[in-house]
Design a protein around this motif. Sequence first.
Motif, PDB file in Angstrom:
ATOM      1  N   MET A  34       0.810  -1.208   0.000  1.00  0.00           N
ATOM      2  CA  MET A  34       0.000   0.000   0.000  1.00  0.00           C
ATOM      3  C   MET A  34       0.851   1.269   0.000  1.00  0.00           C
ATOM      4  O   MET A  34       0.496   2.265  -0.638  1.00  0.00           O
ATOM      5  CB  MET A  34      -0.946  -0.003   1.210  1.00  0.00           C
ATOM      6  CG  MET A  34      -1.889   1.201   1.251  1.00  0.00           C
ATOM      7  SD  MET A  34      -2.877   1.401  -0.251  1.00  0.00           S
ATOM      8  CE  MET A  34      -3.900  -0.076  -0.134  1.00  0.00           C
ATOM      9  N   GLY A  35       1.979   1.256   0.696  1.00  0.00           N
ATOM     10  CA  GLY A  35       2.823   2.443   0.715  1.00  0.00           C
ATOM     11  C   GLY A  35       3.300   2.826  -0.674  1.00  0.00           C
ATOM     12  O   GLY A  35       3.320   4.005  -1.047  1.00  0.00           O
ATOM     13  N   THR A  36       3.678   1.819  -1.460  1.00  0.00           N
ATOM     14  CA  THR A  36       4.135   2.084  -2.824  1.00  0.00           C
ATOM     15  C   THR A  36       2.982   2.573  -3.691  1.00  0.00           C
ATOM     16  O   THR A  36       3.146   3.466  -4.522  1.00  0.00           O
ATOM     17  CB  THR A  36       4.749   0.806  -3.420  1.00  0.00           C
ATOM     18  OG1 THR A  36       5.803   0.344  -2.565  1.00  0.00           O
ATOM     19  CG2 THR A  36       5.320   1.069  -4.805  1.00  0.00           C
ATOM     20  N   VAL A  37       1.798   2.002  -3.490  1.00  0.00           N
ATOM     21  CA  VAL A  37       0.627   2.432  -4.249  1.00  0.00           C
ATOM     22  C   VAL A  37       0.334   3.904  -3.974  1.00  0.00           C
ATOM     23  O   VAL A  37      -0.027   4.667  -4.882  1.00  0.00           O
ATOM     24  CB  VAL A  37      -0.594   1.553  -3.907  1.00  0.00           C
ATOM     25  CG1 VAL A  37      -1.868   2.120  -4.528  1.00  0.00           C
ATOM     26  CG2 VAL A  37      -0.375   0.125  -4.395  1.00  0.00           C
ATOM     27  N   ARG A  38       0.503   4.340  -2.726  1.00  0.00           N
ATOM     28  CA  ARG A  38       0.259   5.749  -2.399  1.00  0.00           C
ATOM     29  C   ARG A  38       1.257   6.660  -3.105  1.00  0.00           C
ATOM     30  O   ARG A  38       0.915   7.749  -3.577  1.00  0.00           O
ATOM     31  CB  ARG A  38       0.318   5.958  -0.883  1.00  0.00           C
ATOM     32  CG  ARG A  38      -0.880   5.376  -0.153  1.00  0.00           C
ATOM     33  CD  ARG A  38      -0.837   5.708   1.329  1.00  0.00           C
ATOM     34  NE  ARG A  38      -1.975   5.134   2.016  1.00  0.00           N
ATOM     35  CZ  ARG A  38      -3.160   5.736   2.131  1.00  0.00           C
ATOM     36  NH1 ARG A  38      -3.348   6.915   1.572  1.00  0.00           N
ATOM     37  NH2 ARG A  38      -4.139   5.160   2.789  1.00  0.00           N
ATOM     38  N   LEU A  39       2.515   6.222  -3.184  1.00  0.00           N
ATOM     39  CA  LEU A  39       3.498   7.010  -3.920  1.00  0.00           C
ATOM     40  C   LEU A  39       3.113   7.120  -5.396  1.00  0.00           C
ATOM     41  O   LEU A  39       3.260   8.177  -6.017  1.00  0.00           O
ATOM     42  CB  LEU A  39       4.879   6.365  -3.791  1.00  0.00           C
ATOM     43  CG  LEU A  39       5.629   6.564  -2.473  1.00  0.00           C
ATOM     44  CD1 LEU A  39       6.929   5.779  -2.487  1.00  0.00           C
ATOM     45  CD2 LEU A  39       5.920   8.040  -2.241  1.00  0.00           C
ATOM     46  N   ILE A  40       2.606   6.032  -5.958  1.00  0.00           N
ATOM     47  CA  ILE A  40       2.191   6.046  -7.361  1.00  0.00           C
ATOM     48  C   ILE A  40       0.997   6.968  -7.549  1.00  0.00           C
ATOM     49  O   ILE A  40       0.868   7.652  -8.576  1.00  0.00           O
ATOM     50  CB  ILE A  40       1.882   4.613  -7.842  1.00  0.00           C
ATOM     51  CG1 ILE A  40       3.170   3.781  -7.834  1.00  0.00           C
ATOM     52  CG2 ILE A  40       1.266   4.619  -9.245  1.00  0.00           C
ATOM     53  CD1 ILE A  40       2.958   2.309  -8.080  1.00  0.00           C
ATOM     54  N   ASP A  41       0.099   7.019  -6.551  1.00  0.00           N
ATOM     55  CA  ASP A  41      -1.025   7.961  -6.608  1.00  0.00           C
ATOM     56  C   ASP A  41      -0.521   9.401  -6.739  1.00  0.00           C
ATOM     57  O   ASP A  41      -1.071  10.207  -7.506  1.00  0.00           O
ATOM     58  CB  ASP A  41      -1.885   7.844  -5.346  1.00  0.00           C
ATOM     59  CG  ASP A  41      -2.920   6.735  -5.441  1.00  0.00           C
ATOM     60  OD1 ASP A  41      -3.238   6.323  -6.577  1.00  0.00           O
ATOM     61  OD2 ASP A  41      -3.406   6.293  -4.391  1.00  0.00           O
ATOM     62  N   VAL A  42       0.517   9.731  -5.968  1.00  0.00           N
ATOM     63  CA  VAL A  42       1.094  11.071  -6.057  1.00  0.00           C
ATOM     64  C   VAL A  42       1.691  11.281  -7.448  1.00  0.00           C
ATOM     65  O   VAL A  42       1.530  12.348  -8.066  1.00  0.00           O
ATOM     66  CB  VAL A  42       2.150  11.286  -4.962  1.00  0.00           C
ATOM     67  CG1 VAL A  42       2.879  12.617  -5.162  1.00  0.00           C
ATOM     68  CG2 VAL A  42       1.498  11.237  -3.590  1.00  0.00           C
ATOM     69  N   GLY A  43       2.395  10.267  -7.955  1.00  0.00           N
ATOM     70  CA  GLY A  43       2.961  10.362  -9.299  1.00  0.00           C
ATOM     71  C   GLY A  43       1.896  10.591 -10.353  1.00  0.00           C
ATOM     72  O   GLY A  43       2.099  11.361 -11.304  1.00  0.00           O
ATOM     73  N   ARG A  44       0.751   9.954 -10.196  1.00  0.00           N
ATOM     74  CA  ARG A  44      -0.359  10.142 -11.142  1.00  0.00           C
ATOM     75  C   ARG A  44      -0.832  11.598 -11.117  1.00  0.00           C
ATOM     76  O   ARG A  44      -1.120  12.192 -12.173  1.00  0.00           O
ATOM     77  CB  ARG A  44      -1.510   9.212 -10.770  1.00  0.00           C
ATOM     78  CG  ARG A  44      -2.689   9.290 -11.723  1.00  0.00           C
ATOM     79  CD  ARG A  44      -3.787   8.349 -11.295  1.00  0.00           C
ATOM     80  NE  ARG A  44      -4.289   8.672  -9.959  1.00  0.00           N
ATOM     81  CZ  ARG A  44      -5.296   8.039  -9.370  1.00  0.00           C
ATOM     82  NH1 ARG A  44      -5.882   7.035  -9.984  1.00  0.00           N
ATOM     83  NH2 ARG A  44      -5.698   8.392  -8.167  1.00  0.00           N
ATOM     84  N   ALA A  45      -0.898  12.189  -9.921  1.00  0.00           N
ATOM     85  CA  ALA A  45      -1.295  13.598  -9.821  1.00  0.00           C
ATOM     86  C   ALA A  45      -0.261  14.498 -10.487  1.00  0.00           C
ATOM     87  O   ALA A  45      -0.609  15.458 -11.190  1.00  0.00           O
ATOM     88  CB  ALA A  45      -1.481  13.986  -8.356  1.00  0.00           C
ATOM     89  N   VAL A  46       1.017  14.177 -10.290  1.00  0.00           N
ATOM     90  CA  VAL A  46       2.090  14.977 -10.878  1.00  0.00           C
ATOM     91  C   VAL A  46       2.013  14.937 -12.406  1.00  0.00           C
ATOM     92  O   VAL A  46       2.276  15.930 -13.092  1.00  0.00           O
ATOM     93  CB  VAL A  46       3.460  14.465 -10.386  1.00  0.00           C
ATOM     94  CG1 VAL A  46       4.602  15.124 -11.150  1.00  0.00           C
ATOM     95  CG2 VAL A  46       3.611  14.727  -8.895  1.00  0.00           C
ATOM     96  N   MET A  47       1.628  13.792 -12.951  1.00  0.00           N
ATOM     97  CA  MET A  47       1.543  13.639 -14.403  1.00  0.00           C
ATOM     98  C   MET A  47       0.569  14.636 -15.028  1.00  0.00           C
ATOM     99  O   MET A  47       0.706  15.008 -16.198  1.00  0.00           O
ATOM    100  CB  MET A  47       1.087  12.214 -14.755  1.00  0.00           C
ATOM    101  CG  MET A  47       2.174  11.176 -14.730  1.00  0.00           C
ATOM    102  SD  MET A  47       3.364  11.367 -16.059  1.00  0.00           S
ATOM    103  CE  MET A  47       2.334  11.009 -17.491  1.00  0.00           C
ATOM    104  N   GLY A  48      -0.418  15.087 -14.272  1.00  0.00           N
ATOM    105  CA  GLY A  48      -1.397  16.022 -14.806  1.00  0.00           C
ATOM    106  C   GLY A  48      -0.914  17.452 -14.883  1.00  0.00           C
ATOM    107  O   GLY A  48      -1.659  18.326 -15.338  1.00  0.00           O
ATOM    108  N   GLY A  49       0.318  17.725 -14.428  1.00  0.00           N
ATOM    109  CA  GLY A  49       0.852  19.076 -14.451  1.00  0.00           C
ATOM    110  C   GLY A  49       0.028  20.066 -13.656  1.00  0.00           C
ATOM    111  O   GLY A  49      -0.369  21.108 -14.165  1.00  0.00           O
TER     112      GLY A  49
END
Length: 241
Positions: A34-49
């Motif tokens: 789950m910790g890694t999934v949360r980091l990926i969630d942040v990465g997904r937000a970053v992708m949107g600029g």
Amino acid sequence: GRHEAREIEERAYGVLEELNLGDLAHHTMGELPMGTVRLIDVGRAVMGGPSFILLDEPAAGLSHAEQDVLKAQIRRLAGDAVGVLLVEHNFRFVSDLSDQMTVLENGRVLDHGTPEEVSHRPDFIRIYLGSTGADSPPQQHKPLAVPGEAPLMRCTGLTARYGRIQVCFGIDLDMPRSGVVALLGANGAGKSSLLGAIGGLVRSGGSIRMEGEEIHGLPAHRRAEKGICFVPEIRGNIFPT
């Protein structure tokens, strides 16, 4: 077109590298803790600029090392003129990261200032950290285990892993026939993963004996038949609509 798709893919790999997740690019989400999934969630937000990003308890489930990676990423975002509003109860995480902090109590603002200012104020210490309890009489608790009585459940050398990532190592734990046992630990310590291993929902090793019977090899639905009920932290798992 294909050129745009290639640019998006390269950007995605770049974001994963910034989060120290590049080696996991070809894993499925179900393999990851789950910790890694949360980091990926942040990465997904970053992708949107984004120009402003709202983070709701992003440190939940993250180890200290993962929190450090996330803090560096949030600082980088703020340095790129992105506003960040962070909701969090992990004071270490917040105080290391935030420029300004607003403390809420029962839907109202209790305090506002820098983390250093807020952390020394009596109201914050009372509400957030609680009193020492020095004035409270000691409570007498009934012993959980009856001497000589076998535990209801005994876990021996229990491990838990997500794909190739191991998160629990050789845990021994006895559960009495009545009473409450609490698992304490920081975010990312493996508490929920241990529950998932006992419930049969997380890949595990070791031994789990219930009423003297070895149940570690049983699938989750058979463990439920034996009387184990798992209520997870994840919200919405009873399909409210």
